[in-house]
Design a protein around this motif. Sequence first.
Motif, mmCIF file in Angstrom:
data_model
loop_
_atom_site.group_PDB
_atom_site.id
_atom_site.type_symbol
_atom_site.label_atom_id
_atom_site.label_comp_id
_atom_site.label_asym_id
_atom_site.label_seq_id
_atom_site.Cartn_x
_atom_site.Cartn_y
_atom_site.Cartn_z
ATOM 1 N N PRO A 40 0.911 -1.364 0.040
ATOM 2 C CA PRO A 40 0.050 0.003 -0.171
ATOM 3 C C PRO A 40 0.850 1.214 0.084
ATOM 4 N N GLY A 41 0.525 2.215 -0.811
ATOM 5 C CA GLY A 41 1.019 3.447 -1.023
ATOM 6 C C GLY A 41 2.262 3.342 -2.050
ATOM 7 N N GLY A 42 2.404 2.313 -2.712
ATOM 8 C CA GLY A 42 3.494 2.009 -3.618
ATOM 9 C C GLY A 42 3.011 2.440 -5.052
ATOM 10 N N SER A 43 3.752 2.142 -6.109
ATOM 11 C CA SER A 43 3.446 2.508 -7.496
ATOM 12 C C SER A 43 3.613 1.355 -8.291
ATOM 13 N N LEU A 44 2.982 1.355 -9.508
ATOM 14 C CA LEU A 44 3.391 0.451 -10.457
ATOM 15 C C LEU A 44 2.999 1.225 -11.938
ATOM 16 N N ARG A 45 3.567 0.754 -12.902
ATOM 17 C CA ARG A 45 3.283 1.289 -14.226
ATOM 18 C C ARG A 45 2.991 0.130 -15.169
ATOM 19 N N GLN A 58 -5.228 -9.788 -22.432
ATOM 20 C CA GLN A 58 -5.597 -10.661 -21.647
ATOM 21 C C GLN A 58 -5.529 -10.568 -20.233
ATOM 22 N N GLY A 59 -5.011 -9.151 -19.766
ATOM 23 C CA GLY A 59 -5.123 -8.807 -18.522
ATOM 24 C C GLY A 59 -3.798 -9.141 -17.738
ATOM 25 N N THR A 60 -3.466 -8.194 -16.587
ATOM 26 C CA THR A 60 -2.430 -8.397 -15.745
ATOM 27 C C THR A 60 -2.813 -8.196 -14.327
ATOM 28 N N GLN A 61 -2.431 -9.149 -13.483
ATOM 29 C CA GLN A 61 -2.843 -8.737 -11.924
ATOM 30 C C GLN A 61 -2.129 -7.921 -11.422
ATOM 31 N N VAL A 62 -2.685 -7.020 -10.598
ATOM 32 C CA VAL A 62 -2.352 -6.141 -9.771
ATOM 33 C C VAL A 62 -2.581 -6.534 -8.451
ATOM 34 N N THR A 63 -1.879 -6.778 -7.321
ATOM 35 C CA THR A 63 -2.126 -7.214 -5.843
ATOM 36 C C THR A 63 -1.462 -6.085 -5.131
ATOM 37 N N VAL A 64 -2.312 -5.376 -4.113
ATOM 38 C CA VAL A 64 -1.761 -4.236 -3.232
ATOM 39 C C VAL A 64 -1.896 -4.755 -1.916
ATOM 40 N N SER A 65 -1.078 -5.263 -1.118
ATOM 41 C CA SER A 65 -0.954 -5.874 0.050
ATOM 42 C C SER A 65 0.165 -5.873 0.953
ATOM 43 N N SER A 66 0.104 -5.943 2.166
ATOM 44 C CA SER A 66 1.510 -5.545 2.957
ATOM 45 C C SER A 66 1.714 -6.913 3.292
#
Length: 114
Positions: free
Chosen positions: A14-19, A106-114
């Motif tokens: 949480p609080g991080g970044s992705l592109r 096809q999609g790409t998974q993003v998971t936001v978790s500590s």
Amino acid sequence: QVQLVESGGGLVQPGGSLRLSCVYSGSLFSTYYMRWYRQAPGKQRELVAGITSGRTTNYAEVVRGRFTISRDNAKNTVYLQMNSLKPEDTAVYYCYAYKRQGYWGQGTQVTVSS
């Protein structure tokens, strides 16, 4: 035939970044309206952001100010910069291209978790 390939997903705190990136294969990329959608488990797919051929952008209210959509027509690529990520942003993110008809990646998974 249009093909879309997403990449850049992963696990982030949480609080991080992705592109995220979406590479378009086909012709006339610059004339397509490009969108990012997401779908969380048990929920409907929802629009996250869109960018027109003229680079006009729109965002879902829940991501406005945190996410930025952009496109590089020379690279046939659309991006989604995601900052200040929250656990509720966890989803599969899909790229979508539309002119006279729509095409999905096809999609790409993003998971936001500590």
